[in-house]
Design an enzyme around this catalytic site. Structure first.
Site, PDB file in Angstrom:
ATOM      1  N   CYS A  39     -70.617  38.423 -72.979  1.00 57.87           N
ATOM      2  CA  CYS A  39     -70.725  39.865 -72.785  1.00 57.87           C
ATOM      3  C   CYS A  39     -69.579  40.318 -71.894  1.00 57.87           C
ATOM      4  O   CYS A  39     -69.183  39.568 -71.012  1.00 57.87           O
ATOM      5  CB  CYS A  39     -72.073  40.222 -72.157  1.00 57.87           C
ATOM      6  SG  CYS A  39     -73.349  40.380 -73.412  1.00 57.87           S
ATOM      7  N   PRO A  40     -69.008  41.440 -72.176  1.00 60.62           N
ATOM      8  CA  PRO A  40     -69.491  42.550 -72.999  1.00 60.62           C
ATOM      9  C   PRO A  40     -68.987  42.541 -74.442  1.00 60.62           C
ATOM     10  O   PRO A  40     -69.136  43.544 -75.139  1.00 60.62           O
ATOM     11  CB  PRO A  40     -68.960  43.763 -72.264  1.00 60.62           C
ATOM     12  CG  PRO A  40     -67.624  43.317 -71.773  1.00 60.62           C
ATOM     13  CD  PRO A  40     -67.832  41.863 -71.388  1.00 60.62           C
TER      14      PRO A  40
END
Length: 102
Positions: A39-40
């Site tokens: 992530c992201p």
């Protein structure tokens, strides 16, 4: 030690396994494979590609970063998209189903 009158709990030996559960809701129109990405990146991939799907249809994001379990639903709330469900993948990770609302 065994007591009379007690029965074994659980399925009988040799009984067939129950069938796998059917997936809930409509199948995704688009599957975004973000497995192996931190992530992201899964969120960025979702944000870039959700416009490819007609309004009312479902997108699935496959991710194995634990942060996606909180980030994807949060992104849906922030962007007013419908978070449909999360499913555990056999190979590890999760599938997140999102319905496009606009």
């Amino acid at each position: 030690m065994r007591f009379r009158g007690r029965t074994k709990t659980g399925p009988p030996t040799g009984a067939p396994a129950p069938p796998p559960a059917e997936p809930e809701g409509p199948p995704p129109v688009l599957v975004i494979d973000a497995l192996g990405r931190k992530c992201p990146i899964p969120i960025i991939m979702l944000a870039e590609r959700i416009r490819e799907v007609p309004v009312g249809q479902v997108v699935a994001v496959l991710a194995d970063d634990a942060a996606a379990r909180t980030d994807v639903p949060a992104w849906c709330r922030m962007k007013s998209q419908d978070f449909v469900r999360e499913e555990t993948l056999q190979q590890g990770g999760w599938g997140f189903h999102i319905r496009r609302t606009y």
